[in-house]
Write an enzyme that holds these catalytic residues in place. Structure first.
Site, PDB file in Angstrom:
ATOM      1  N   HIS A 103      87.703 -16.309 -39.045  1.00  0.00           N
ATOM      2  CA  HIS A 103      87.482 -15.513 -40.258  1.00  0.00           C
ATOM      3  C   HIS A 103      87.353 -16.495 -41.421  1.00  0.00           C
ATOM      4  CE1 HIS A 103      90.227 -12.904 -37.840  1.00  0.00           C
ATOM      5  NE2 HIS A 103      89.682 -11.862 -38.430  1.00  0.00           N
ATOM      6  N   ASP A 106      90.611 -17.773 -42.563  1.00  0.00           N
ATOM      7  CA  ASP A 106      91.396 -18.609 -41.634  1.00  0.00           C
ATOM      8  C   ASP A 106      91.254 -20.080 -41.957  1.00  0.00           C
ATOM      9  OD1 ASP A 106      91.851 -16.323 -40.151  1.00  0.00           O
ATOM     10  OD2 ASP A 106      90.224 -16.727 -38.756  1.00  0.00           O
TER      11      ASP A 106
HETATM   12  C1  XUL Z   1      92.843  -7.569 -34.834  1.00  0.00           C
HETATM   13  C2  XUL Z   1      91.734  -8.308 -34.240  1.00  0.00           C
HETATM   14  C3  XUL Z   1      90.986  -9.219 -35.147  1.00  0.00           C
HETATM   15  C4  XUL Z   1      89.519  -9.245 -34.896  1.00  0.00           C
HETATM   16  C5  XUL Z   1      88.733 -10.051 -35.892  1.00  0.00           C
HETATM   17  O1  XUL Z   1      93.510  -6.730 -33.959  1.00  0.00           O
HETATM   18  O2  XUL Z   1      91.478  -8.204 -33.058  1.00  0.00           O
HETATM   19  O3  XUL Z   1      91.552 -10.463 -35.053  1.00  0.00           O
HETATM   20  O4  XUL Z   1      89.247  -9.761 -33.632  1.00  0.00           O
HETATM   21  O5  XUL Z   1      88.916  -9.640 -37.185  1.00  0.00           O
END
Ligand code: XUL
Ligand code: CO
Length: 446
Positions: A103, A106
């Site tokens: 992300h 992150d």
């Molecule tokens: C949350 C989840 C996230 C997504 C990406 O449950 O799975 O980490 O994969 O935003």
């Protein structure tokens, strides 16, 4: 290059085989081993996620961090972000997996304004490009975090305040461009808080329209910038909110069709999200495959004793055989892969535990791949399933599906005795036995 962080691991992790006593070897996973005409690594396309492995220190709602992630405490946040990137790529290279996912939040510090954040992210992305070139590790997918900051407490696209929608749009615009710059193969939207905590303050009609508009805008921007990766929606029924709109693959599919978006998005299916929705992981993968929406996988598992998203590393071959069977039958994941959206247990506090987790997870996927490939090769399951529907390829089935038979036509056939159905066994236990047989044959090394 900075000092190595994982000093106990030389890497890349090699193949040790089942009799190896070296925990830092793969027992089953051999990237170049050919299974049904394709290398294991090309079936699985495994990736490591940055958020659980490098941006989380083990904290939970009852306790502070337990994991050794010193860069998270660096008072110079950009220096901390650079250290994290170096350590993450050291890990990817030593593990020897081809992909990673992250992300925006992150990898780069938030700063005090959107412009600062964008500049921070761009600076880190410049460095990530260099690491990708040097290590050969590629970006499986990028995504924007639209759920951590308090501005998103009532959702992003589905927020009652259009200013929050606009802010989320700014973040996704940038992260889509970053993903393109890094050669990302997919872009994921997980509706972290696109749902509600209470219906007392929620307008379902408006929020649905807002979400559809957002997804249209993302698809438009993808085309505008010439990003050729696949857009993915990650279903999840709840957590953090009480109810999330992207409940499961079926709900997402219906939403996309209703809003003219079905050609634009596929799904990123997460095993633990499937179980939260009251489904098996197999169900979610099978539904997506049946509707041409199979995009990518977030590999993890829940704990049957807990009702929440524990995000543990996959460990059960039995749970994975049928999902992988569906994936093979669908021709593979295309641009998708198996992203380990899984986190260490809080007590797994040695640096090397991150290797143990991923090695064990990959071996589990590899063993399930072998069993699933055996099941595909033997073919009985597919033959029996096809035989069950054979009538639909016959005269009556085609007359019904082709529209030439009206209700009175069908009634006449039944009344004349021409059509007189008898119950046919579904033979569930026989089929379950076939699956087990392939699991055991793969265990034996067939
Ligand atoms: C949350 C989840 C996230 C997504 C990406 O449950 O799975 O980490 O994969 O935003
Ligand atoms: Co996920």
């Amino acid at each position: 290059m900075s000092e190595p962080f994982f000093t106990e691991v030389q890497g890349p992790i090699g193949f040790g085989g089942l009799d190896s006593t070296d925990p830092l070897t793969f027992k089953v996973y051999q990237p170049d081993r050919v299974v049904l005409g394709r290398r294991m690594v090309d079936w699985l396309r495994p990736g490591v996620c940055v958020w659980h492995s490098f941006s989380w220190d083990g904290r939970d709602m009852f306790g502070i961090g337990t994991l050794d992630r010193p860069w998270l405490a660096d008072p110079d946040e950009m220096r901390g972000a650079r250290t994290r990137l170096a350590v993450a790529f050291e890990f990817f290279s030593k593990l020897g997996t081809p992909y990673y996912c992250f992300h925006d939040r992150d990898v780069a510090p938030e700063g005090d304004s959107f412009a600062t954040f964008a500049a921070n992210l761009d600076a880190i992305v410049d460095e990530a490009l260099g690491y990708q070139e040097r290590t050969g590790v590629q970006l499986l997918w990028g995504t924007a975090n639209l759920f951590t900051h308090p501005r998103y407490q009532a959702g992003a696209a589905t927020n009652p305040d259009p200013a929050v929608f606009a802010y989320a749009a700014a973040q996704v615009t940038h992260m889509l461009e970053v993903t393109k710059r890094l050669g990302g193969e997919n872009y994921v939207l997980w509706g972290g808080r696109e749902g509600y905590d209470t219906l007392l303050n929620t307008d379902l009609r408006r929020e649905g329209e807002q979400l559809a508009r957002f997804l249209h805008l993302v698809a438009e921007h993808k085309a505008r910038i010439g990003f050729t990766g696949q857009l993915l929606i990650e279903p999840k029924p709840m957590e953090p909110t009480k109810h999330q709109y992207d409940y499961d693959s079926t709900v997402v599919h219906g939403f996309l069709v209703r809003h003219g978006l079905d050609g634009e998005y596929k799904v990123n299916i997460e095993a633990n999200h499937a179980t939260l929705a009251g489904h098996s992981f197999h169900h979610e993968v099978a539904y997506a495959a049946a509707h041409g929406m199979l995009g990518s996988i977030d590999a993890n598992r829940g704990d049957p004793q807990n009702g929440w998203d524990t995000d543990q590393f996959p460990i059960s071959v039995d749970d994975l055989v049928m999902p992988i069977y569906e994936i093979i039958r669908a021709g593979g994941l295309g641009t998708g892969g198996f992203n380990f959206d899984a986190k260490l247990r809080r007590q797994s506090s040695d640096r090397t535990d991150l290797f143990h987790a991923h090695i064990s997870g990959l071996d589990t996927l590899a063993q399930a791949l072998l069993a699933a490939a055996d099941l595909v090769e033997r073919g009985e399951l597919a033959v029996l399933k096809d035989a069950r529907y054979a009538g639909w390829d016959g005269e009556l089935g085609q007359a019904i599906l082709g529209g030439s038979a009206s209700l009175p036509d069908l009634a006449a056939r039944v009344a004349s005795g021409e059509v007189d159905p008898r119950p046919v066994s579904g033979s569930q236990e026989r089929l379950e036995g076939l699956v087990n047989q392939s699991v055991w044959r793969a265990n034996r090394g067939a």
